[in-house]
Design a protein around this motif. Sequence first.
Motif, PDB file in Angstrom:
ATOM      1  N   UNK A 238       0.741  -1.297   0.074  1.00  0.00           N
ATOM      2  CA  UNK A 238       0.004   0.002   0.072  1.00  0.00           C
ATOM      3  C   UNK A 238       0.750   1.370  -0.086  1.00  0.00           C
ATOM      4  N   UNK A 239       1.980   1.219  -0.567  1.00  0.00           N
ATOM      5  CA  UNK A 239       3.010   2.371  -0.791  1.00  0.00           C
ATOM      6  C   UNK A 239       3.302   2.278  -2.043  1.00  0.00           C
ATOM      7  N   UNK A 240       3.784   3.401  -2.683  1.00  0.00           N
ATOM      8  CA  UNK A 240       4.069   3.452  -4.153  1.00  0.00           C
ATOM      9  C   UNK A 240       5.510   3.040  -4.281  1.00  0.00           C
ATOM     10  N   UNK A 241       5.686   2.324  -5.162  1.00  0.00           N
ATOM     11  CA  UNK A 241       7.317   1.573  -5.150  1.00  0.00           C
ATOM     12  C   UNK A 241       8.255   2.668  -5.510  1.00  0.00           C
ATOM     13  N   UNK A 242       7.803   3.589  -6.465  1.00  0.00           N
ATOM     14  CA  UNK A 242       8.933   4.431  -6.936  1.00  0.00           C
ATOM     15  C   UNK A 242       8.218   5.912  -6.999  1.00  0.00           C
ATOM     16  N   UNK A 243       9.191   6.873  -6.714  1.00  0.00           N
ATOM     17  CA  UNK A 243       8.697   8.191  -6.788  1.00  0.00           C
ATOM     18  C   UNK A 243       9.781   9.191  -6.707  1.00  0.00           C
ATOM     19  N   UNK A 244       9.617  10.524  -7.088  1.00  0.00           N
ATOM     20  CA  UNK A 244      10.576  11.363  -6.663  1.00  0.00           C
ATOM     21  C   UNK A 244      10.163  12.478  -5.856  1.00  0.00           C
ATOM     22  N   UNK A 245      11.096  12.984  -5.086  1.00  0.00           N
ATOM     23  CA  UNK A 245      10.968  14.017  -4.386  1.00  0.00           C
ATOM     24  C   UNK A 245      10.969  15.527  -4.930  1.00  0.00           C
ATOM     25  N   UNK A 246      10.033  16.460  -4.989  1.00  0.00           N
ATOM     26  CA  UNK A 246      10.102  17.392  -5.997  1.00  0.00           C
ATOM     27  C   UNK A 246       9.860  18.881  -5.307  1.00  0.00           C
ATOM     28  N   UNK A 247       9.953  18.918  -3.835  1.00  0.00           N
ATOM     29  CA  UNK A 247       9.622  20.132  -3.177  1.00  0.00           C
ATOM     30  C   UNK A 247      10.759  21.050  -3.438  1.00  0.00           C
ATOM     31  N   UNK A 248      10.446  22.268  -4.005  1.00  0.00           N
ATOM     32  CA  UNK A 248      11.228  23.153  -4.320  1.00  0.00           C
ATOM     33  C   UNK A 248      12.563  22.547  -5.198  1.00  0.00           C
ATOM     34  N   UNK A 249      12.256  21.531  -6.028  1.00  0.00           N
ATOM     35  CA  UNK A 249      13.294  21.035  -7.101  1.00  0.00           C
ATOM     36  C   UNK A 249      12.532  20.525  -8.244  1.00  0.00           C
ATOM     37  N   UNK A 250      12.530  21.548  -9.066  1.00  0.00           N
ATOM     38  CA  UNK A 250      11.588  21.609 -10.551  1.00  0.00           C
ATOM     39  C   UNK A 250      12.513  20.648 -11.425  1.00  0.00           C
ATOM     40  N   UNK A 251      13.854  20.879 -11.352  1.00  0.00           N
ATOM     41  CA  UNK A 251      14.624  20.183 -12.136  1.00  0.00           C
ATOM     42  C   UNK A 251      14.536  18.537 -12.200  1.00  0.00           C
ATOM     43  N   UNK A 252      14.426  18.053 -11.022  1.00  0.00           N
ATOM     44  CA  UNK A 252      14.212  16.562 -10.813  1.00  0.00           C
ATOM     45  C   UNK A 252      12.843  16.112 -11.108  1.00  0.00           C
ATOM     46  N   UNK A 253      11.909  17.000 -10.996  1.00  0.00           N
ATOM     47  CA  UNK A 253      10.399  16.662 -11.488  1.00  0.00           C
ATOM     48  C   UNK A 253      10.369  16.855 -13.107  1.00  0.00           C
ATOM     49  N   UNK A 254      10.927  17.937 -13.696  1.00  0.00           N
ATOM     50  CA  UNK A 254      11.107  17.897 -15.071  1.00  0.00           C
ATOM     51  C   UNK A 254      11.883  16.573 -15.785  1.00  0.00           C
ATOM     52  N   UNK A 255      12.855  16.391 -15.089  1.00  0.00           N
ATOM     53  CA  UNK A 255      13.488  15.055 -15.697  1.00  0.00           C
ATOM     54  C   UNK A 255      12.638  13.971 -15.544  1.00  0.00           C
ATOM     55  N   UNK A 256      11.894  13.534 -14.372  1.00  0.00           N
ATOM     56  CA  UNK A 256      10.988  12.458 -14.284  1.00  0.00           C
ATOM     57  C   UNK A 256       9.906  12.671 -15.439  1.00  0.00           C
ATOM     58  N   UNK A 257       9.351  13.726 -15.752  1.00  0.00           N
ATOM     59  CA  UNK A 257       8.454  13.783 -16.563  1.00  0.00           C
ATOM     60  C   UNK A 257       9.028  13.285 -17.979  1.00  0.00           C
ATOM     61  N   UNK A 258      10.080  14.104 -18.261  1.00  0.00           N
ATOM     62  CA  UNK A 258      10.479  13.798 -19.637  1.00  0.00           C
ATOM     63  C   UNK A 258      11.049  12.418 -19.731  1.00  0.00           C
ATOM     64  N   UNK A 259      11.366  11.534 -18.728  1.00  0.00           N
ATOM     65  CA  UNK A 259      11.765  10.283 -18.857  1.00  0.00           C
ATOM     66  C   UNK A 259      10.486   9.380 -19.088  1.00  0.00           C
ATOM     67  N   UNK A 260       9.263   9.988 -18.596  1.00  0.00           N
ATOM     68  CA  UNK A 260       7.997   9.081 -18.892  1.00  0.00           C
ATOM     69  C   UNK A 260       7.572   9.064 -20.453  1.00  0.00           C
ATOM     70  N   UNK A 261       8.020  10.153 -21.122  1.00  0.00           N
ATOM     71  CA  UNK A 261       7.643  10.492 -22.459  1.00  0.00           C
ATOM     72  C   UNK A 261       8.423   9.576 -23.346  1.00  0.00           C
ATOM     73  N   UNK A 262       8.239   8.410 -23.327  1.00  0.00           N
ATOM     74  CA  UNK A 262       9.137   7.476 -24.463  1.00  0.00           C
ATOM     75  C   UNK A 262       8.473   7.521 -25.898  1.00  0.00           C
TER      76      UNK A 262
END
Length: 262
Positions: A238-262
């Motif tokens: 009942x916990x998500x296996x993979x995730x990214x922390x994004x608080x005050x970190x738009x670069x990591x979030x942007x990279x995770x979104x880009x990686x999902x656009x295969x």
Amino acid sequence: MQKILQNNILKKLSFALLICLLLSGCTSNNIVSDASSDLILLPDDAEEQSVSLSDAEKKALSSQLAEKWLEKWAEISAEKEMVKAEASIFSFDLTDGGYLTAIVYPSYKTNSAVFYRLSESGVTEYGEYNCGSQFELLKNSSEDYLHFITQYSGSAVGTTYGTNEIDDEYFRVSESSLEPVLHVGRQEFDGNTVSWFSYDLNNNSSEISAEEYAELNAQYSQDGEAVFSINLDKDGDRKNDTFCSFEDNSEELSSAIMASLK
């Protein structure tokens, strides 16, 4: 003399008629040729061809969505308690060349997801939904359908220990929204299904039979082809296996979104 004149007239008329026939044939051939050219230049299925996004467009859309999400998160975290700045991100490749992107975060006793459409037109928010950890994209004819499964424990729905409620929700993916088409559920006790029900558009439930439940669920699960599926909780804790922390970190979030656009 008269016969000679008649013969000359007949010859001239025949020659004139022959010229007319030849001219008529050339004109007819030109029309056919022009029509054939038009058919080649304007194929019937031209409008059905999808346009794929370039890497540069994907990168720009990822940055744009990251900024939009941080603004959205500021609203969510101000309204909700017990939410963490952790997101699981995945994207579905749509028929028209765009993407349906989900940003899923853990909330009270379940997950919540905000869905976005990424296309040449930019980033469009579809809205926020309570959800589980299992998602799939179905293709039915020329349309895309989103299906997600949400499992609630007994304590989450106010029932006794050992009871689970499992919901299946289906949405048609349009250019501007997720259109709800079906919401059904079942209740289990100690691993056995004890009741089945369906929801209307106002989220009011009514009990149905097992046969009715199977028929409703089969409308999309059998008629549509599952082209992509994801389970965020494969180990069942009942916990998500993979995730990214994004608080005050738009670069990591942007990279995770880009990686999902295969």
